[in-house]
Scaffold this motif. Sequence first.
Motif, PDB file in Angstrom:
ATOM      1  N   VAL A 382      49.578  51.713  36.247  1.00  0.00           N
ATOM      2  CA  VAL A 382      48.719  52.354  37.247  1.00  0.00           C
ATOM      3  C   VAL A 382      48.513  51.475  38.474  1.00  0.00           C
ATOM      4  N   GLY A 383      49.333  50.473  38.681  1.00  0.00           N
ATOM      5  CA  GLY A 383      49.261  49.668  39.890  1.00  0.00           C
ATOM      6  C   GLY A 383      48.101  48.707  39.955  1.00  0.00           C
ATOM      7  N   GLU A 384      47.522  48.360  38.815  1.00  0.00           N
ATOM      8  CA  GLU A 384      46.431  47.386  38.790  1.00  0.00           C
ATOM      9  C   GLU A 384      46.742  46.302  37.770  1.00  0.00           C
ATOM     10  N   GLN A 385      46.393  45.070  38.088  1.00  0.00           N
ATOM     11  CA  GLN A 385      46.678  43.975  37.168  1.00  0.00           C
ATOM     12  C   GLN A 385      45.719  43.993  35.992  1.00  0.00           C
ATOM     13  N   VAL A 386      46.080  43.305  34.935  1.00  0.00           N
ATOM     14  CA  VAL A 386      45.223  43.223  33.753  1.00  0.00           C
ATOM     15  C   VAL A 386      43.920  42.531  34.123  1.00  0.00           C
ATOM     16  N   ASP A 387      42.899  42.756  33.320  1.00  0.00           N
ATOM     17  CA  ASP A 387      41.606  42.148  33.624  1.00  0.00           C
ATOM     18  C   ASP A 387      41.425  40.805  32.936  1.00  0.00           C
ATOM     19  N   PHE A 388      42.525  40.207  32.463  1.00  0.00           N
ATOM     20  CA  PHE A 388      42.435  38.879  31.842  1.00  0.00           C
ATOM     21  C   PHE A 388      43.517  37.947  32.402  1.00  0.00           C
ATOM     22  N   PRO A 389      43.682  37.867  33.725  1.00  0.00           N
ATOM     23  CA  PRO A 389      44.756  37.030  34.281  1.00  0.00           C
ATOM     24  C   PRO A 389      44.619  35.552  33.949  1.00  0.00           C
ATOM     25  N   SER A 390      43.393  35.081  33.739  1.00  0.00           N
ATOM     26  CA  SER A 390      43.202  33.656  33.421  1.00  0.00           C
ATOM     27  C   SER A 390      43.728  33.287  32.040  1.00  0.00           C
ATOM     28  N   LEU A 391      44.001  34.292  31.203  1.00  0.00           N
ATOM     29  CA  LEU A 391      44.529  34.026  29.862  1.00  0.00           C
ATOM     30  C   LEU A 391      46.056  34.027  29.818  1.00  0.00           C
ATOM     31  N   LEU A 392      46.701  34.304  30.933  1.00  0.00           N
ATOM     32  CA  LEU A 392      48.158  34.470  30.929  1.00  0.00           C
ATOM     33  C   LEU A 392      48.869  33.123  30.840  1.00  0.00           C
ATOM     34  N   TYR A 393      49.041  32.688  29.617  1.00  0.00           N
ATOM     35  CA  TYR A 393      49.782  31.471  29.303  1.00  0.00           C
ATOM     36  C   TYR A 393      50.719  31.810  28.141  1.00  0.00           C
ATOM     37  N   GLY A 394      51.483  30.833  27.691  1.00  0.00           N
ATOM     38  CA  GLY A 394      52.343  31.065  26.529  1.00  0.00           C
ATOM     39  C   GLY A 394      53.482  32.022  26.817  1.00  0.00           C
ATOM     40  N   ARG A 395      54.002  32.012  28.054  1.00  0.00           N
ATOM     41  CA  ARG A 395      55.117  32.870  28.472  1.00  0.00           C
ATOM     42  C   ARG A 395      54.721  34.350  28.478  1.00  0.00           C
ATOM     43  N   VAL A 396      53.544  34.610  29.032  1.00  0.00           N
ATOM     44  CA  VAL A 396      53.059  35.989  29.165  1.00  0.00           C
ATOM     45  C   VAL A 396      52.733  36.242  30.637  1.00  0.00           C
ATOM     46  N   ALA A 397      53.318  37.287  31.191  1.00  0.00           N
ATOM     47  CA  ALA A 397      53.081  37.626  32.600  1.00  0.00           C
ATOM     48  C   ALA A 397      52.829  39.116  32.739  1.00  0.00           C
ATOM     49  N   ASN A 398      52.224  39.472  33.871  1.00  0.00           N
ATOM     50  CA  ASN A 398      51.871  40.861  34.157  1.00  0.00           C
ATOM     51  C   ASN A 398      52.604  41.302  35.424  1.00  0.00           C
ATOM     52  N   ILE A 399      53.454  42.329  35.306  1.00  0.00           N
ATOM     53  CA  ILE A 399      54.133  42.913  36.466  1.00  0.00           C
ATOM     54  C   ILE A 399      53.301  44.090  36.962  1.00  0.00           C
ATOM     55  N   VAL A 400      52.966  44.062  38.257  1.00  0.00           N
ATOM     56  CA  VAL A 400      52.097  45.080  38.837  1.00  0.00           C
ATOM     57  C   VAL A 400      52.863  45.833  39.919  1.00  0.00           C
ATOM     58  N   PRO A 401      53.162  47.101  39.716  1.00  0.00           N
ATOM     59  CA  PRO A 401      53.845  47.887  40.758  1.00  0.00           C
ATOM     60  C   PRO A 401      52.915  48.126  41.946  1.00  0.00           C
ATOM     61  N   VAL A 402      53.455  48.038  43.155  1.00  0.00           N
ATOM     62  CA  VAL A 402      52.675  48.344  44.361  1.00  0.00           C
ATOM     63  C   VAL A 402      53.529  49.184  45.300  1.00  0.00           C
ATOM     64  N   ASP A 403      52.872  49.935  46.162  1.00  0.00           N
ATOM     65  CA  ASP A 403      53.589  50.743  47.147  1.00  0.00           C
ATOM     66  C   ASP A 403      54.017  49.903  48.349  1.00  0.00           C
ATOM     67  N   ARG A 404      53.147  48.988  48.761  1.00  0.00           N
ATOM     68  CA  ARG A 404      53.431  48.088  49.880  1.00  0.00           C
ATOM     69  C   ARG A 404      53.229  46.662  49.408  1.00  0.00           C
ATOM     70  N   ILE A 405      54.224  45.817  49.542  1.00  0.00           N
ATOM     71  CA  ILE A 405      54.098  44.449  49.045  1.00  0.00           C
ATOM     72  C   ILE A 405      53.022  43.675  49.805  1.00  0.00           C
ATOM     73  N   GLU A 406      52.745  44.091  51.056  1.00  0.00           N
ATOM     74  CA  GLU A 406      51.695  43.427  51.832  1.00  0.00           C
ATOM     75  C   GLU A 406      50.340  43.528  51.137  1.00  0.00           C
ATOM     76  N   ASP A 407      50.136  44.613  50.355  1.00  0.00           N
ATOM     77  CA  ASP A 407      48.856  44.790  49.669  1.00  0.00           C
ATOM     78  C   ASP A 407      48.603  43.696  48.640  1.00  0.00           C
TER      79      ASP A 407
END
Length: 501
Positions: A382-407
């Motif tokens: 849905v174009g929004e990042q996870v609500d736990f970005p500070s926990l993203l370690y251990g080779r875990v990443a979040n891909i967030v689709p956007v319409d405009r990369i400037e956003d």
Amino acid sequence: MTEFKVPLIIRGEVIEDYAVEFRDRGSGGHSFVTPSVEKYLHKLVAPSPLILEDLYTIDFDAICEYLDELRQRLDLDTNSYWREAFEISCHFSNLSRPVLEAIYRNSPNALARDNVRQLAEGRIGVRFLEGWVRTELRDGRAIEVRAVGSRSVHVIAGNVPVVPISTLLRGAITRSDVIVKVPSNDPITMGAIARTMIDMAPNHPITRHLSVAYWKGGDESVEERIYQPQHIERLVAWGGFASIKHITKYLQPGIDLIPLEPKSSTTLIGREALADEKTMREVARRVAADVGGYDQEACTNARVVFLESGTEEAGIALANQFGQYVFQAMQDLPQTTSSGPVNFDPALKVELESIAQQRDFYRVFTERGKTEKTGAIIVSQVGEQVDFPSLLYGRVANIVPVDRIEDALDSFSAATKAAGIFPDSLRSRLRDRGALMGGQSFIPIGYAVSSSAGGPTDGIEPERRMCRWVVDVRADPAVVAGPWMQEEERAAVSSRRPSEV
């Protein structure tokens, strides 16, 4: 391994009066013994800035030669101190053994003669380190400026064992007296370097200006006596909010805090990456290296990846495909780049298990039952990042689709250390706005854990700030009017040109 020894090293002297036991903050149950720093504080503190004088008996070429010889001696196969540090780190660190081995084998290369000179030239300017640099001013005066070393304490981090090498480099090129407070999760690597220096050149000024100690952070019986302006001028501190806030209580006129607090990094991928299958896979390989390098223990690692795929159904499908490619590429990374963390955060595991059930909002690419080792790629639906970005370690990443990369620039802050951007043209287009939003470095994707050491760090220039910048002003009364002169005298002086005198 249950217990080992951490000597106290003070300016070329190895003290092995082991009297205090500490247990590491992890869950491994490891402990070590070390001398009481409080007992030796009278030796550790530098009573006068004149202690630095011997560092000015050697020129910069001699500094480069010394560090280059040290580089050759920090050999994992022949240096017992360096080998011991590596083996102990394998028990303490969350980095996998292959990654650690690569770091211990390769990190000393930063001490190569040409690398040292490039670092000093890029971050300070060798001519300012070697002597007084003159500038003629328009009013007839001249100034001569020199970068002078300082007495410093470095409270270093232990997440990746490249920090000791960079700390040594900063002290050596600035001709500073350096006291290193080592962390509990890597109390031995800095000492291994210092002991190698002592064996190599026990009376060399650089050897005689490195001290390595462990004390429990917050021990006021030690810190209140060291962190005094009569003993130090610079305090370089790695650490989180609590530790930096604690250190600020010791700040007073005469002590300059140089904070290297934790940062996070992000990635911006333009629509060009999705042009065709070949390009998608190649870009995914590079993103995988940014996510998985150093087992994602470094602050330069990618954690949230913004992808200009669009947020309509077709765009989300492309994002999912790209996420799958990134996960697959991460499994194929060289073992020395990424092998998976030693310990996986239980809180992150719970979050992953929870969002895996929310397929309308997230798609999780992982290997069932092996996430702790393989890691995972989360693709937001849905174009929004996870609500736990500070926990993203251990080779875990979040891909967030956007319409405009400037956003994606809205996610930047003063804590944004690095932004990997593809393609290069996008980096050139976004870097000015990105800098205003808080971005501190902009790099090609794929190079997050192998960035150049030639520029500023964390949005500041620590090496320049470690120096005291001293100015000598030159003014000839025949050319520069002085306040003691009468009006007629001033007029006569002001009418002259410097070339006429």
